[in-house]
Design a protein around this motif. Structure first.
Motif, mmCIF file in Angstrom:
data_model
loop_
_atom_site.group_PDB
_atom_site.id
_atom_site.type_symbol
_atom_site.label_atom_id
_atom_site.label_comp_id
_atom_site.label_asym_id
_atom_site.label_seq_id
_atom_site.Cartn_x
_atom_site.Cartn_y
_atom_site.Cartn_z
ATOM 1 N N LEU A 164 33.826 39.336 36.752
ATOM 2 C CA LEU A 164 33.797 40.772 36.491
ATOM 3 C C LEU A 164 34.564 41.546 37.555
ATOM 4 O O LEU A 164 35.409 42.394 37.249
ATOM 5 C CB LEU A 164 32.325 41.222 36.491
ATOM 6 C CG LEU A 164 32.034 42.491 35.719
ATOM 7 C CD1 LEU A 164 32.313 42.269 34.256
ATOM 8 C CD2 LEU A 164 30.578 42.885 35.933
ATOM 9 N N VAL A 165 34.288 41.215 38.823
ATOM 10 C CA VAL A 165 34.960 41.920 39.924
ATOM 11 C C VAL A 165 36.470 41.698 39.863
ATOM 12 O O VAL A 165 37.261 42.641 39.969
ATOM 13 C CB VAL A 165 34.393 41.450 41.279
ATOM 14 C CG1 VAL A 165 35.253 41.991 42.411
ATOM 15 C CG2 VAL A 165 32.969 41.893 41.433
ATOM 16 N N VAL A 166 36.871 40.446 39.646
ATOM 17 C CA VAL A 166 38.307 40.146 39.587
ATOM 18 C C VAL A 166 38.955 40.922 38.446
ATOM 19 O O VAL A 166 40.007 41.548 38.612
ATOM 20 C CB VAL A 166 38.547 38.625 39.427
ATOM 21 C CG1 VAL A 166 40.000 38.346 39.114
ATOM 22 C CG2 VAL A 166 38.131 37.902 40.692
ATOM 23 N N ALA A 167 38.309 40.920 37.291
ATOM 24 C CA ALA A 167 38.885 41.611 36.133
ATOM 25 C C ALA A 167 39.026 43.095 36.407
ATOM 26 O O ALA A 167 40.078 43.694 36.150
ATOM 27 C CB ALA A 167 38.012 41.375 34.901
ATOM 28 N N VAL A 168 38.001 43.716 36.974
ATOM 29 C CA VAL A 168 38.050 45.159 37.241
ATOM 30 C C VAL A 168 39.161 45.488 38.239
ATOM 31 O O VAL A 168 39.969 46.390 38.023
ATOM 32 C CB VAL A 168 36.680 45.663 37.765
ATOM 33 C CG1 VAL A 168 36.807 47.064 38.328
ATOM 34 C CG2 VAL A 168 35.658 45.634 36.648
ATOM 35 N N CYS A 169 39.212 44.718 39.335
ATOM 36 C CA CYS A 169 40.230 45.002 40.365
ATOM 37 C C CYS A 169 41.634 44.772 39.821
ATOM 38 O O CYS A 169 42.538 45.582 40.034
ATOM 39 C CB CYS A 169 40.015 44.115 41.584
ATOM 40 S SG CYS A 169 38.524 44.549 42.452
ATOM 41 N N LEU A 170 41.808 43.666 39.120
ATOM 42 C CA LEU A 170 43.142 43.344 38.611
ATOM 43 C C LEU A 170 43.611 44.428 37.649
ATOM 44 O O LEU A 170 44.716 44.957 37.769
ATOM 45 C CB LEU A 170 43.120 41.986 37.912
ATOM 46 C CG LEU A 170 44.460 41.575 37.324
ATOM 47 C CD1 LEU A 170 45.394 41.132 38.442
ATOM 48 C CD2 LEU A 170 44.303 40.468 36.308
ATOM 49 N N LEU A 171 42.724 44.800 36.725
ATOM 50 C CA LEU A 171 43.138 45.808 35.742
ATOM 51 C C LEU A 171 43.397 47.155 36.409
ATOM 52 O O LEU A 171 44.335 47.855 36.052
ATOM 53 C CB LEU A 171 42.082 45.946 34.655
ATOM 54 C CG LEU A 171 42.152 44.819 33.635
ATOM 55 C CD1 LEU A 171 41.113 45.015 32.555
ATOM 56 C CD2 LEU A 171 43.545 44.754 33.013
ATOM 57 N N GLY A 172 42.545 47.496 37.433
ATOM 58 C CA GLY A 172 42.787 48.740 38.174
ATOM 59 C C GLY A 172 44.161 48.721 38.803
ATOM 60 O O GLY A 172 44.922 49.690 38.707
#
Ligand code: UDP
Ligand code: MG
Length: 310
Positions: A261-269
């Motif tokens: 979840l954290v990786v997905a949020v940061c990457l997309l941001g």
């Protein structure tokens, strides 16, 4: 023949470049003028140029501040009187010995004869890599061919000069515009010499800014690619969502996956910020053009006696 020479803090070179251009043009029996564009120099460039002008037909355009080489060239092209115009650096890096070859091509019907560097062996590896990447990106999806390693050193027919001057854009990437206007063109490979006096005016930051101007004025793929990237990410997310739903039905709820979840949020941001940044670069360009300020201001124009007599 008009020789347009942009000069920024070139006091150490200007007298020599004027003398050699004058000698070469006289040898080839050309009626000529030498147009020095003083791009807001803080040294004695302007005075040196006028002194050198007592023997040669020199005109000096003093810009009101430093506007950059592209604008200095445009100022020169705008007031050149010749049937043909040569652009030349003030530091004598581009040997004048190639001028005769260029003139031959011009007399054989080419409307633009430009110099290209035969090699870049003298440059640091990192700079060569950046240059290669830049020209790759520039040529992606572009219908205009912008020759790699071309110099500003070139001979142009009056028709080419008029076409360049008629373009309304202000923030200019000259190397692209030379290609954009077209005309019958031919390249002449040259060996550069080391700079005569002083140091190069283009550091990494200056070149980077020029590269951004080039990319924003000659490409639109950086604007458009986000549609594709967005669709790819959305499709993958739908597939992944389907897979999670299926897995939950088959094997029950699973609360792990915090790191995913954290990786997905940061990457997309990050990806979103990059895309907004790209948008910003193009918007900044639109903003500059919309303001409609002139690209340069000529503070003063002087002509030597020899130039006045012509
Ligand atoms: N130049 C200019 N305005 C500037 C920077 C450079 O008119 O703001 C001129 C400079 O005087 C020289 C030419 O552009 O005649 C090429 O500059 P330089 O030799 O520093 O660049 P390099 O050869 O290192 O690419
Ligand atoms: Mg140079």
């Amino acid at each position: 023949m008009s020789f347009v020479i942009p000069a920024y803090n070139e006091a150490g070179n200007i007298a020599e470049v004027i003398a050699s251009v004058h000698a070469e043009a006289t040898r080839l029996d050309l009626s000529h003028e030498i147009l020095i564009v003083d791009d807001g120099s803080s040294d004695a460039t302007c005075a040196e140029a006028m002194n050198a002008g007592t023997r040669a037909p020199v005109r000096v355009l003093r810009l009101s501040r430093n506007f950059g080489k592209e604008q200095a060239i445009m100022a020169g092209l705008g007031s050149a009187l010749g049937d043909a115009v040569v652009i030349l650096d003030a530091d004598l890096q581009e040997p004048l010995s190639y001028f005769e070859t260029m003139l031959r091509h011009y007399q054989n019907g080419y409307e633009m004869v430009y110099a290209v560097r035969a090699h870049r062996r003298d440059e640091p590896r990192a700079k060569r890599a950046f240059t290669r990447a830049f020209y790759k990106m520039l040529s992606l999806g572009s219908r205009v061919s912008i020759p790699t390693d071309a110099r500003d050193f070139r001979l142009m027919d009056r028709r080419v000069v008029d076409a360049l001057c008629a373009l309304p854009e202000r923030d200019r990437f000259m190397k692209g515009l030379y290609g954009w206007v077209g005309f019958r063109s031919i390249a002449v490979p040259i060996e550069l010499e080391p700079r005569r006096n002083g140091t190069s005016k283009f550091g990494f930051a200056g070149l980077f800014r020029l590269a951004l101007t080039g990319l924003t004025s000659f490409t639109d793929w950086p604007l458009r690619m986000w549609t594709g990237i967005g669709m790819a990410i959305a499709s993958l997310s739908i597939l992944y969502g389907g897979w999670i739903a299926l897995r939950t039905l088959l094997f029950g709820v699973d609360v792990q996956g915090w790191s995913t979840l954290v990786v997905a949020v940061c990457l997309l941001g990050g990806v979103q910020l990059i895309s907004i940044g790209v948008l910003g670069e193009y918007l900044a360009r639109v903003f500059t053009e919309v303001k409609g300020r002139p690209g340069f201001i000529i503070a003063e124009e002087t002509a030597s006696d020899a130039a006045r007599r012509q």
